[in-house]
Design a protein around this motif. Structure first.
Motif, PDB file in Angstrom:
ATOM      1  N   LEU A  14     -25.677  21.676  -6.368  1.00 39.70           N
ATOM      2  CA  LEU A  14     -26.540  20.406  -6.103  1.00 39.70           C
ATOM      3  C   LEU A  14     -26.045  19.249  -5.675  1.00 39.70           C
ATOM      4  N   LEU A  15     -24.709  19.085  -6.316  1.00 39.57           N
ATOM      5  CA  LEU A  15     -23.872  17.985  -5.715  1.00 39.57           C
ATOM      6  C   LEU A  15     -23.533  17.802  -4.411  1.00 39.57           C
ATOM      7  N   ARG A  16     -23.567  18.863  -3.510  1.00 41.39           N
ATOM      8  CA  ARG A  16     -23.402  18.676  -2.126  1.00 41.39           C
ATOM      9  C   ARG A  16     -24.719  17.987  -1.422  1.00 41.39           C
ATOM     10  N   VAL A  17     -25.720  17.541  -2.169  1.00 40.61           N
ATOM     11  CA  VAL A  17     -26.587  16.692  -1.528  1.00 40.61           C
ATOM     12  C   VAL A  17     -26.283  15.335  -1.686  1.00 40.61           C
ATOM     13  N   SER A  18     -26.445  14.499  -0.574  1.00 39.74           N
ATOM     14  CA  SER A  18     -26.107  13.175  -0.673  1.00 39.74           C
ATOM     15  C   SER A  18     -26.861  12.508  -1.531  1.00 39.74           C
ATOM     16  N   GLY A  19     -26.382  11.652  -2.557  1.00 37.40           N
ATOM     17  CA  GLY A  19     -27.235  10.900  -3.481  1.00 37.40           C
ATOM     18  C   GLY A  19     -27.164  11.520  -4.928  1.00 37.40           C
ATOM     19  N   VAL A  20     -27.060  12.851  -5.027  1.00 32.89           N
ATOM     20  CA  VAL A  20     -26.910  13.382  -6.520  1.00 32.89           C
ATOM     21  C   VAL A  20     -25.574  13.134  -7.116  1.00 32.89           C
ATOM     22  N   ARG A  21     -25.837  12.752  -8.154  1.00 34.27           N
ATOM     23  CA  ARG A  21     -24.600  12.562  -9.219  1.00 34.27           C
ATOM     24  C   ARG A  21     -24.331  13.564  -9.992  1.00 34.27           C
ATOM     25  N   PRO A  22     -23.025  13.595 -10.636  1.00 30.53           N
ATOM     26  CA  PRO A  22     -22.827  14.527 -11.670  1.00 30.53           C
ATOM     27  C   PRO A  22     -23.787  14.725 -12.856  1.00 30.53           C
ATOM     28  N   GLU A  23     -24.000  13.559 -13.359  1.00 33.29           N
ATOM     29  CA  GLU A  23     -24.901  13.490 -14.786  1.00 33.29           C
ATOM     30  C   GLU A  23     -26.521  14.176 -14.309  1.00 33.29           C
ATOM     31  N   GLN A  24     -26.794  14.035 -12.993  1.00 26.55           N
ATOM     32  CA  GLN A  24     -28.173  14.662 -12.420  1.00 26.55           C
ATOM     33  C   GLN A  24     -27.756  16.318 -12.160  1.00 26.55           C
ATOM     34  N   ALA A  25     -26.860  16.452 -11.723  1.00 22.56           N
ATOM     35  CA  ALA A  25     -26.677  17.754 -11.568  1.00 22.56           C
ATOM     36  C   ALA A  25     -26.544  18.744 -12.914  1.00 22.56           C
ATOM     37  N   ASP A  26     -25.674  17.859 -14.044  1.00 26.05           N
ATOM     38  CA  ASP A  26     -25.655  18.790 -15.254  1.00 26.05           C
ATOM     39  C   ASP A  26     -26.858  18.871 -15.756  1.00 26.05           C
ATOM     40  N   GLY A  27     -27.845  17.716 -15.571  1.00 30.76           N
ATOM     41  CA  GLY A  27     -29.392  18.241 -16.323  1.00 30.76           C
ATOM     42  C   GLY A  27     -29.767  19.353 -15.613  1.00 30.76           C
ATOM     43  N   PHE A  28     -29.743  19.413 -14.290  1.00 31.65           N
ATOM     44  CA  PHE A  28     -30.226  20.326 -13.615  1.00 31.65           C
ATOM     45  C   PHE A  28     -29.773  21.786 -14.048  1.00 31.65           C
ATOM     46  N   ALA A  29     -28.357  21.679 -14.292  1.00 24.86           N
ATOM     47  CA  ALA A  29     -27.530  22.999 -14.618  1.00 24.86           C
ATOM     48  C   ALA A  29     -28.278  23.279 -16.193  1.00 24.86           C
ATOM     49  N   ARG A  30     -28.368  22.242 -16.902  1.00 25.77           N
ATOM     50  CA  ARG A  30     -28.815  22.792 -18.330  1.00 25.77           C
ATOM     51  C   ARG A  30     -30.046  23.192 -18.409  1.00 25.77           C
ATOM     52  N   ALA A  31     -30.911  22.890 -17.564  1.00 25.73           N
ATOM     53  CA  ALA A  31     -32.248  23.524 -17.299  1.00 25.73           C
ATOM     54  C   ALA A  31     -32.109  24.903 -16.955  1.00 25.73           C
ATOM     55  N   LEU A  32     -31.554  25.299 -15.942  1.00 26.17           N
ATOM     56  CA  LEU A  32     -31.276  26.673 -15.552  1.00 26.17           C
ATOM     57  C   LEU A  32     -30.413  27.413 -16.460  1.00 26.17           C
ATOM     58  N   LEU A  33     -29.308  26.970 -16.741  1.00 31.04           N
ATOM     59  CA  LEU A  33     -28.245  27.790 -17.941  1.00 31.04           C
ATOM     60  C   LEU A  33     -28.327  27.742 -19.321  1.00 31.04           C
ATOM     61  N   GLY A  34     -29.068  26.567 -19.735  1.00 25.19           N
ATOM     62  CA  GLY A  34     -29.321  26.740 -21.383  1.00 25.19           C
ATOM     63  C   GLY A  34     -28.121  26.606 -21.710  1.00 25.19           C
ATOM     64  N   ALA A  35     -27.909  27.502 -22.770  1.00 21.73           N
ATOM     65  CA  ALA A  35     -26.648  27.304 -23.682  1.00 21.73           C
ATOM     66  C   ALA A  35     -25.345  27.717 -22.894  1.00 21.73           C
ATOM     67  N   ALA A  36     -25.513  28.331 -22.105  1.00 18.93           N
ATOM     68  CA  ALA A  36     -24.134  28.721 -21.122  1.00 18.93           C
ATOM     69  C   ALA A  36     -23.765  27.567 -20.550  1.00 18.93           C
ATOM     70  N   CYS A  37     -24.458  26.569 -20.290  1.00 16.20           N
ATOM     71  CA  CYS A  37     -23.918  25.303 -19.731  1.00 16.20           C
ATOM     72  C   CYS A  37     -22.924  24.412 -20.667  1.00 16.20           C
ATOM     73  N   ALA A  38     -21.812  24.186 -19.996  1.00 23.24           N
ATOM     74  CA  ALA A  38     -20.732  23.589 -20.684  1.00 23.24           C
ATOM     75  C   ALA A  38     -19.773  22.787 -20.144  1.00 23.24           C
ATOM     76  N   PRO A  39     -19.170  21.735 -20.531  1.00 21.45           N
ATOM     77  CA  PRO A  39     -18.443  20.873 -19.770  1.00 21.45           C
ATOM     78  C   PRO A  39     -17.239  21.574 -19.038  1.00 21.45           C
ATOM     79  N   ASP A  40     -16.681  22.547 -19.684  1.00 18.88           N
ATOM     80  CA  ASP A  40     -15.604  23.076 -19.091  1.00 18.88           C
ATOM     81  C   ASP A  40     -15.987  24.417 -18.184  1.00 18.88           C
ATOM     82  N   ASP A  41     -17.061  24.310 -17.660  1.00 20.14           N
ATOM     83  CA  ASP A  41     -17.409  25.439 -16.930  1.00 20.14           C
ATOM     84  C   ASP A  41     -16.727  25.300 -15.446  1.00 20.14           C
ATOM     85  N   GLU A  42     -15.903  26.384 -15.071  1.00 17.28           N
ATOM     86  CA  GLU A  42     -15.056  26.147 -13.797  1.00 17.28           C
ATOM     87  C   GLU A  42     -15.912  25.817 -12.667  1.00 17.28           C
ATOM     88  N   ARG A  43     -17.254  26.203 -12.462  1.00 24.87           N
ATOM     89  CA  ARG A  43     -18.031  25.672 -11.384  1.00 24.87           C
ATOM     90  C   ARG A  43     -18.246  24.328 -11.736  1.00 24.87           C
TER      91      ARG A  43
END
Length: 799
Positions: free
Chosen positions: A245-274
């Motif tokens: 989602l960060l490839r879309v202009s205007g989206v910031r890392p913290e916003q993409a993080d919120g989106f990732a948490r909603a999709l991945l749940g507990a699997a979302c972590a700061p050290d995720d390679e992606r």
């Protein structure tokens, strides 16, 4: 400096006061990288639009106070205050563990159906050029020269690049660098075909993305942009890697993080390679917004750490392994001799027993000092293509064709620096010409001379207004040979192309050359035929391009071609004032005709009030310049005295109305941005089912489709200095509210003040900061590779 009454009468005529240089107080902080009034990319951020962490990684990556590409906000009319600028790079440590969101609904509306527009044509031309560059790169045996020894992660990264190019996985251990291969000579490139409009994403792809966005709590209005960025299988890719989602202009890392948490749940972590890969790419994109084509490795690693990436080095290596970034190793001194084959050391001094053989090979093969750079392929290869194209152009000019004598005879009839320019063009394929507005008479003389000699000579300006202004300097027979750079590249203007796809011309004079970014310059140079001559003319004191790179400044520094400095001064008090600013001096000037007026203000509210008074009453009455020929310039879009606040106040006074079409009414002055980094001012004529109808420079009629109005059109009574670059107006009002002090530097002041032809009013609320910015705050350097790339291909000159 004089003061004004606390409650000025609505028709009060400001007294002419000349600027007085001031000495900054002891310990004054004069850098003001990114905070306060706009920060890095401040023209997108606006006064007061900086971020709390602006002094950290933002300061390291940021461009000059007005931000390179800071008017990347020039393209989207509805952009936030500096959102996506490098000034925001340091915001939020470890945002995965904090609260995150996504842009509000409506932010993605502008990226709906692709339009058959100038912007689409430019993007298509860039896409074709990038494909050509990629094909040429794939043919090379070695993409990166290894000219020295490296150790640790830097060597791992270089190994990763080579392994990826060979189709293998990157190794985890350090291995010996291969023997360096000489850079191949610049070959005749494939010609760039005429661009075709970009295709809209398939409806099925948009629908699949919309479903994924809904699952992650993101607004479905982002779906067209995501589908355009990720392609046919965008939905599947986004589900597998939410940080795309960060490839879309205007989206910031913290916003993409919120989106990732909603999709991945507990699997979302700061050290995720992606996440590490995506943030690496995002930071490089933000660096490009700030004008850098590449970043030094330590700068990028620091910025990654501030974005909560646990292992920045691994994140960069993963990005390189996935071909999402490129690593380059550039010698700090390109002229230094390379180590002899077999003498290169790769820091492989440990034997199998772990002993360190530091004494072995001592004195053999001295290493060259290098810097390791990381960049996005798009910009890094465009810069490489530009260097190759310039080398081809210079080396392809016939030396014994007899034309030098004809140029010499023409030069004998001219005088001063105009004669020098004619002689330089007669003997060189690439010539740089520097000077202010008055110096344009010299390129005009060159164009008339070439046209009179039967050569196919054309000039190209950055803006429509610049094109029309230069055409007025020419005789009738040559005035038709002036275009805009964008029109030349898209084929809408200019001489057309020959059978090989090259411009059908012998001489091209590019005006406003500092506004060329690397992609535009690469397209331009690669479109020139062998034997053509290129003159880049411009004022080196103005703000650099809105896009990445600093082509004109890099060429001046590289000294690979003749450089002619005009000795034609800009006339009058305004010329004297601006010339002084160019050398770091805010001089007192005599202004008997009220050419320069200073209006002191105490706060932003008073600045807005006095600006409206000047535009609507004082300047038309006292100076004789009508309101429609007066332009307001301010440091940023946001803040209490940014373009938004000023335009709202000016509309209420000059053309009140309900804003029936996207906030606009007939008669509104607007700033239209058909492509990032390009702005033209115009007036709203009407609105209908087709879109918003505008009249722009030269009487051109432009229709902006209704779905693009919010993104591409702003009110334009007030603009930023980057938006104003390349244009001039009879009267200019420069607004400097107190919170804009940190956004000011010498190029910004030089550019803003230099837009005035007859009269300049300065609404002054920054006190000593103005003189300090002029005297002590130059533009920050951009990280680029053009001089290093040119060095082995074109020998340096002394002219």
């Amino acid at each position: 400096m004089s003061t004004q009454p606390e409650t000025p009468a609505p028709t009060e005529e400001p007294a002419p006061v000349t600027p007085t240089p001031r000495t900054p107080g002891p310990g004054a902080d004069v850098r003001g990288d990114t905070g306060g009034a706009g920060g890095a990319g401040a023209e997108g951020a606006g006064a007061g639009g900086g971020t709390e962490d602006a002094g950290d990684s933002a300061g390291e990556l940021a461009e000059d106070g007005s931000g390179a590409g800071s008017d990347a906000g020039d393209a989207p009319a509805g952009d936030g205050d500096g959102e996506g600028s490098v000034g925001d790079l340091a915001a939020g440590d470890a945002p995965v563990n904090g609260e995150g969101g996504v842009p509000a609904a409506g932010e993605g509306d502008a990226a709906g159906k692709a339009q058959l527009s100038e912007a689409a044509a430019e993007l298509a031309a860039q896409r074709v050029e990038r494909e050509r560059i990629a094909r040429r790169k794939a043919e090379r045996e070695q993409a990166i020269e290894a000219g020295t020894k490296l150790s640790g992660k830097a060597a791992d990264l270089l190994a990763a690049v080579r392994a990826v190019e060979s189709g293998q996985k990157p190794t985890a251990t350090v291995f010996a660098a291969p023997e360096p291969a000489p850079r191949p000579a610049a070959a005749e490139p494939a010609r760039v075909p005429r661009p075709t409009p970009a295709e809209a994403p398939a409806p099925g792809a948009v629908d699949s993305v919309r479903r994924v966005l809904g699952e992650g709590g993101a607004p479905d209005t982002l779906a067209p942009q995501v589908a355009a960025a990720l392609g046919e299988d965008a939905g599947e890719r986004l589900r597998a890697d939410p940080w795309l989602l960060l490839r879309v202009s205007g989206v910031r890392p913290e916003q993409a993080d919120g989106f990732a948490r909603a999709l991945l749940g507990a699997a979302c972590a700061p050290d995720d390679e992606r996440r590490g890969r995506a943030v690496t790419g995002w930071l490089l994109e933000q660096a490009a917004v700030a004008g850098h084509t590449v970043l030094e490795m330590p700068t990028l690693l620091t910025a990654l750490g501030r974005q909560g990436v646990p292992d920045p080095e691994e994140a960069v290596q993963n990005a390189v392994a996935e071909a999402e970034a490129l690593v380059f190793e550039d010698a700090l001194d390109p002229t230094a001799p390379r180590p002899a084959p077999g003498q290169e050391s790769t820091n492989e001094n440990e034997n199998d027993d772990g002993d360190n053989n530091d004494d072995e090979g001592e004195g053999e093969g001295e290493e060259r000092p290098v810097r390791v750079l990381v960049g996005l392929e798009r910009y890094a290869l465009a810069e490489e293509s530009l260097a190759d194209g310039l080398a081809r152009l210079i080396n392809s000019v016939p030396k014994g064709d007899g034309s030098a004598d004809a140029w010499e005879r023409a030069a004998d009839s001219a005088r001063g620096s105009a004669a020098e320019l004619l002689r330089a063009v007669g003997t060189g394929a690439l010539v740089l010409h520097t000077g202010g507005e008055a110096s344009l008479v010299e390129p005009a003389t060159l164009l008339r001379t070439a046209t009179g000699a039967g050569l196919r000579a054309w000039a190209a300006a950055h803006t429509d207004a610049g094109r029309d202004r230069f055409a007025r300097l020419l005789a009738d027979d040559a005035a038709a040979s002036v275009a805009t750079v964008a029109g030349l590249l898209t084929g809408a203007e200019g001489p057309g192309r020959d059978a090989d796809g090259a411009f059908a011309l012998d001489l091209l004079v590019v005006l406003d050359a500092p506004q060329l970014d690397v992609e535009g310059a690469a397209l331009l140079v690669e479109s020139l035929p062998d034997g053509a001559r290129l003159v880049l003319a411009g004022d080196p004191g103005v703000l650099w391009s809105a896009g990445p790179g600093r082509v004109f400044a890099d060429l001046l520094a590289a000294r690979v071609c003749p450089q002619i400095s005009s000795r034609v001064p800009d006339p009058g008090p305004l010329g004297e004032l601006v010339s002084g600013i160019g050398v770091g001096e805010l001089n007192q000037v005599e202004a008997p005709g009220k050419e320069v007026v200073i209006v002191p203000v105490r706060d932003a509210g008073e600045a807005v009030h006095r600006t409206v008074q000047l535009v609507a009453d004082s300047v038309p009455r006292a100076i004789g310049v009508p309101t429609e020929e007066t332009q307001v310039i301010t440091p940023g879009h946001g803040g209490a005295a940014g373009t938004r606040a000023l335009n709202a106040a000016l509309k209420e006074r000059l053309n009140p109305g309900p804003g029936r079409f996207g906030g606009f009414d007939p008669g509104d002055r607007v700033a239209h941005s058909p492509a990032p980094g390009r702005t033209v001012t115009g007036t709203v004529v009407k609105a209908d089912a087709e879109g918003l109808h505008l009249t722009c420079a030269g009487g051109a009629v432009v229709v902006v489709a209704k779905e693009r109005v919010e993104r591409d059109v702003r009110h334009g009574w007030a603009v930023t200095a980057h938006q104003a670059a390349g244009a001039r107006w009879p009267a200019v009002v420069v607004v400097l509210p107190g919170d804009a002090a940190q956004a000011l530097n010498r190029p910004w002041v030089y550019t803003a003040f230099g837009r005035a032809e007859r009269h300049l009013s300065v609404v002054h609320g920054v006190e000593q900061a103005l003189a300090r910015a002029v005297g002590e705050v130059p533009a920050k350097p951009r990280t680029t590779r053009l001089p290093v790339l040119l060095a082995p291909q074109v020998p340096a000159t002394v002219g």
